[in-house]
Write a protein that holds these residues in place. Structure first.
Motif, PDB file in Angstrom:
ATOM      1  N   GLN A  60      13.909 -10.599   9.834  1.00  0.00           N
ATOM      2  CA  GLN A  60      13.605 -12.016  10.882  1.00  0.00           C
ATOM      3  C   GLN A  60      12.347 -11.939  10.930  1.00  0.00           C
ATOM      4  OE1 GLN A  60      16.045 -10.364  14.189  1.00  0.00           O
ATOM      5  NE2 GLN A  60      17.627 -11.585  13.572  1.00  0.00           N
ATOM      6  N   ALA A  61      11.916 -12.967  11.479  1.00  0.00           N
ATOM      7  CA  ALA A  61      10.471 -13.312  12.032  1.00  0.00           C
ATOM      8  C   ALA A  61       9.992 -12.164  12.822  1.00  0.00           C
ATOM      9  CB  ALA A  61      10.269 -14.434  12.391  1.00  0.00           C
ATOM     10  N   GLY A  62       8.536 -11.944  12.654  1.00  0.00           N
ATOM     11  CA  GLY A  62       8.024 -10.791  13.438  1.00  0.00           C
ATOM     12  C   GLY A  62       8.385  -9.368  13.117  1.00  0.00           C
ATOM     13  N   GLY A  63       9.064  -9.177  11.651  1.00  0.00           N
ATOM     14  CA  GLY A  63       9.279  -8.111  11.181  1.00  0.00           C
ATOM     15  C   GLY A  63       8.408  -7.581  10.156  1.00  0.00           C
ATOM     16  N   SER A  64       8.703  -6.563   9.391  1.00  0.00           N
ATOM     17  CA  SER A  64       7.832  -5.836   8.457  1.00  0.00           C
ATOM     18  C   SER A  64       8.380  -5.646   7.093  1.00  0.00           C
ATOM     19  CB  SER A  64       7.176  -4.672   8.832  1.00  0.00           C
ATOM     20  OG  SER A  64       6.376  -4.914  10.031  1.00  0.00           O
ATOM     21  N   LEU A  65       7.764  -5.903   5.991  1.00  0.00           N
ATOM     22  CA  LEU A  65       8.190  -5.379   4.529  1.00  0.00           C
ATOM     23  C   LEU A  65       7.234  -4.755   3.929  1.00  0.00           C
ATOM     24  CD1 LEU A  65      10.281  -8.162   3.213  1.00  0.00           C
ATOM     25  CD2 LEU A  65      11.435  -5.869   3.924  1.00  0.00           C
ATOM     26  N   ARG A  66       7.588  -3.634   3.114  1.00  0.00           N
ATOM     27  CA  ARG A  66       6.437  -3.248   2.214  1.00  0.00           C
ATOM     28  C   ARG A  66       6.860  -3.308   0.821  1.00  0.00           C
ATOM     29  NH1 ARG A  66       4.001   2.693   1.148  1.00  0.00           N
ATOM     30  NH2 ARG A  66       5.893   3.339   0.202  1.00  0.00           N
ATOM     31  N   LEU A  67       6.020  -4.161   0.026  1.00  0.00           N
ATOM     32  CA  LEU A  67       6.231  -4.455  -1.592  1.00  0.00           C
ATOM     33  C   LEU A  67       5.563  -3.289  -2.298  1.00  0.00           C
ATOM     34  CD1 LEU A  67       5.901  -8.368  -1.649  1.00  0.00           C
ATOM     35  CD2 LEU A  67       7.961  -6.957  -0.944  1.00  0.00           C
ATOM     36  N   SER A  68       6.183  -2.890  -3.303  1.00  0.00           N
ATOM     37  CA  SER A  68       5.591  -2.199  -4.210  1.00  0.00           C
ATOM     38  C   SER A  68       5.433  -2.561  -5.805  1.00  0.00           C
ATOM     39  CB  SER A  68       6.392  -0.794  -4.244  1.00  0.00           C
ATOM     40  OG  SER A  68       6.488   0.077  -3.136  1.00  0.00           O
ATOM     41  N   CYS A  69       4.297  -2.357  -6.498  1.00  0.00           N
ATOM     42  CA  CYS A  69       4.389  -2.822  -7.930  1.00  0.00           C
ATOM     43  C   CYS A  69       3.812  -1.531  -8.633  1.00  0.00           C
ATOM     44  CB  CYS A  69       3.328  -3.659  -7.822  1.00  0.00           C
ATOM     45  SG  CYS A  69       3.189  -4.301  -9.581  1.00  0.00           S
ATOM     46  N   ALA A  70       5.028  -1.056  -9.355  1.00  0.00           N
ATOM     47  CA  ALA A  70       4.852   0.228 -10.424  1.00  0.00           C
ATOM     48  C   ALA A  70       4.218  -0.471 -11.522  1.00  0.00           C
ATOM     49  CB  ALA A  70       5.924   1.071 -10.288  1.00  0.00           C
TER      50      ALA A  70
ATOM     51  N   ALA B  67      -3.574 -11.496  -2.020  1.00  0.00           N
ATOM     52  CA  ALA B  67      -4.529 -10.357  -1.754  1.00  0.00           C
ATOM     53  C   ALA B  67      -4.894 -10.066  -3.334  1.00  0.00           C
ATOM     54  CB  ALA B  67      -3.718  -9.298  -0.735  1.00  0.00           C
ATOM     55  N   ARG B  68      -5.914  -9.027  -2.961  1.00  0.00           N
ATOM     56  CA  ARG B  68      -6.366  -8.139  -4.073  1.00  0.00           C
ATOM     57  C   ARG B  68      -7.043  -6.972  -3.943  1.00  0.00           C
ATOM     58  NH1 ARG B  68     -11.645  -8.245  -4.534  1.00  0.00           N
ATOM     59  NH2 ARG B  68     -11.522  -6.727  -6.163  1.00  0.00           N
ATOM     60  N   ILE B  69      -7.099  -6.067  -4.598  1.00  0.00           N
ATOM     61  CA  ILE B  69      -7.720  -4.767  -4.147  1.00  0.00           C
ATOM     62  C   ILE B  69      -8.548  -4.254  -5.658  1.00  0.00           C
ATOM     63  CG2 ILE B  69      -5.528  -3.477  -4.860  1.00  0.00           C
ATOM     64  CD1 ILE B  69      -6.576  -1.351  -2.766  1.00  0.00           C
ATOM     65  N   SER B  70      -9.611  -3.671  -5.589  1.00  0.00           N
ATOM     66  CA  SER B  70     -10.309  -3.172  -6.503  1.00  0.00           C
ATOM     67  C   SER B  70      -9.651  -2.112  -7.239  1.00  0.00           C
ATOM     68  CB  SER B  70     -11.856  -3.035  -6.099  1.00  0.00           C
ATOM     69  OG  SER B  70     -11.879  -1.888  -5.367  1.00  0.00           O
ATOM     70  N   TRP B  71     -10.406  -1.770  -8.369  1.00  0.00           N
ATOM     71  CA  TRP B  71      -9.864  -0.698  -9.197  1.00  0.00           C
ATOM     72  C   TRP B  71      -9.818   0.639  -8.248  1.00  0.00           C
ATOM     73  CZ3 TRP B  71     -12.606   3.674 -10.223  1.00  0.00           C
ATOM     74  CH2 TRP B  71     -14.051   3.325 -10.198  1.00  0.00           C
ATOM     75  N   GLY B  72     -10.886   1.039  -7.429  1.00  0.00           N
ATOM     76  CA  GLY B  72     -11.020   2.161  -6.962  1.00  0.00           C
ATOM     77  C   GLY B  72     -10.442   2.108  -5.325  1.00  0.00           C
ATOM     78  N   GLY B  73     -10.081   0.781  -4.941  1.00  0.00           N
ATOM     79  CA  GLY B  73      -9.355   0.518  -3.650  1.00  0.00           C
ATOM     80  C   GLY B  73     -10.566   0.332  -2.550  1.00  0.00           C
TER      81      GLY B  73
ATOM     82  N   ILE C 260      -3.148  -4.608   1.680  1.00  0.00           N
ATOM     83  CA  ILE C 260      -3.032  -4.369   0.266  1.00  0.00           C
ATOM     84  C   ILE C 260      -3.564  -2.676   0.233  1.00  0.00           C
ATOM     85  CG2 ILE C 260      -5.080  -5.456  -0.474  1.00  0.00           C
ATOM     86  CD1 ILE C 260      -3.516  -5.876  -2.998  1.00  0.00           C
ATOM     87  N   SER C 261      -2.952  -1.877  -0.558  1.00  0.00           N
ATOM     88  CA  SER C 261      -3.471  -0.526  -0.902  1.00  0.00           C
ATOM     89  C   SER C 261      -2.879  -0.140  -2.251  1.00  0.00           C
ATOM     90  CB  SER C 261      -3.057   0.390   0.279  1.00  0.00           C
ATOM     91  OG  SER C 261      -1.531   0.590   0.036  1.00  0.00           O
ATOM     92  N   ARG C 262      -3.418   0.968  -2.762  1.00  0.00           N
ATOM     93  CA  ARG C 262      -2.972   1.441  -4.121  1.00  0.00           C
ATOM     94  C   ARG C 262      -2.986   2.985  -4.168  1.00  0.00           C
ATOM     95  NH1 ARG C 262      -6.635  -1.414  -8.432  1.00  0.00           N
ATOM     96  NH2 ARG C 262      -5.541   0.190  -9.801  1.00  0.00           N
ATOM     97  N   ASP C 263      -2.309   3.503  -4.977  1.00  0.00           N
ATOM     98  CA  ASP C 263      -2.242   4.990  -5.302  1.00  0.00           C
ATOM     99  C   ASP C 263      -2.262   4.930  -6.699  1.00  0.00           C
ATOM    100  OD1 ASP C 263      -1.558   7.672  -5.727  1.00  0.00           O
ATOM    101  OD2 ASP C 263       0.028   7.654  -4.158  1.00  0.00           O
ATOM    102  N   ASN C 264      -3.730   5.327  -7.259  1.00  0.00           N
ATOM    103  CA  ASN C 264      -3.911   5.420  -8.765  1.00  0.00           C
ATOM    104  C   ASN C 264      -3.233   6.651  -9.265  1.00  0.00           C
ATOM    105  OD1 ASN C 264      -5.454   3.247  -8.543  1.00  0.00           O
ATOM    106  ND2 ASN C 264      -7.244   4.113  -8.753  1.00  0.00           N
ATOM    107  N   ALA C 265      -2.852   7.814  -8.668  1.00  0.00           N
ATOM    108  CA  ALA C 265      -1.935   8.992  -9.016  1.00  0.00           C
ATOM    109  C   ALA C 265      -0.660   8.383  -9.311  1.00  0.00           C
ATOM    110  CB  ALA C 265      -2.090   9.911  -8.201  1.00  0.00           C
ATOM    111  N   LYS C 266      -0.304   7.527  -8.691  1.00  0.00           N
ATOM    112  CA  LYS C 266       1.194   6.842  -8.758  1.00  0.00           C
ATOM    113  C   LYS C 266       1.322   5.646  -9.652  1.00  0.00           C
ATOM    114  CE  LYS C 266       3.194   9.356  -4.924  1.00  0.00           C
ATOM    115  NZ  LYS C 266       3.963   9.046  -3.418  1.00  0.00           N
ATOM    116  N   ASN C 267       0.234   5.062 -10.004  1.00  0.00           N
ATOM    117  CA  ASN C 267       0.150   3.620 -10.789  1.00  0.00           C
ATOM    118  C   ASN C 267       0.800   2.693  -9.910  1.00  0.00           C
ATOM    119  OD1 ASN C 267      -1.130   5.060 -12.645  1.00  0.00           O
ATOM    120  ND2 ASN C 267       0.088   4.437 -14.422  1.00  0.00           N
TER     121      ASN C 267
END
Length: 120
Positions: free
Chosen positions: A12-22, A48-54, A69-76
């Motif tokens: 619903q409008a106002g809600g949240s989601l978190r997308l992941s990309c492995a 959105a974009r994020i640099s290689w080191g975050g 946007i965020s990234r976890d390089n240990a988890k790719n």
């Protein structure tokens, strides 16, 4: 590099989601990562974009202050936290990867997309 996006759904409008990309492959931590979206009848657009080191992030104006946007390089894995969602955020969301910094569609690698639907 192969990318697999997930986390889409109906909210619903106002809600949240978190997308992941492995990502597969050992080069993930050297790649810039981006999120794009494409609404029905519209062109695919940068989100959105994020640099290689975050250390560096960049957002399209319509999502600033709502998406992170965020990234976890240990988890790719790269994430897109979407808060205060609006009906106009409804689209198929794609993750992408490239060795270069860019905001356009010339990313070298693309995931398959995940549907986000925001109801009013």
């Amino acid at each position: 590099v192969q990318l697999q996006a997930s986390g889409g759904g109906l909210v619903q409008a106002g809600g949240s989601l978190r997308l992941s990309c492995a990502a597969s492959g050992r080069t993930f931590r050297s790649l810039d990562m981006g999120w794009f979206r494409q609404a029905p009848g519209k062109e695919r657009e940068f989100v959105a974009r994020i640099s290689w080191g975050g250390a560096t992030t960049d957002y399209t104006d319509s999502v600033k202050g709502r998406f992170t946007i965020s990234r976890d390089n240990a988890k790719n894995t790269v994430y897109l936290q979407m808060d205060s969602l609006k009906p106009e955020d409804t689209a198929v969301y794609y993750c992408a990867a490239d060795p270069n910094i860019r905001r356009d569609l010339r990313y070298a690698y693309w995931g398959q997309g995940t549907q986000v639907t925001v109801s009013s």
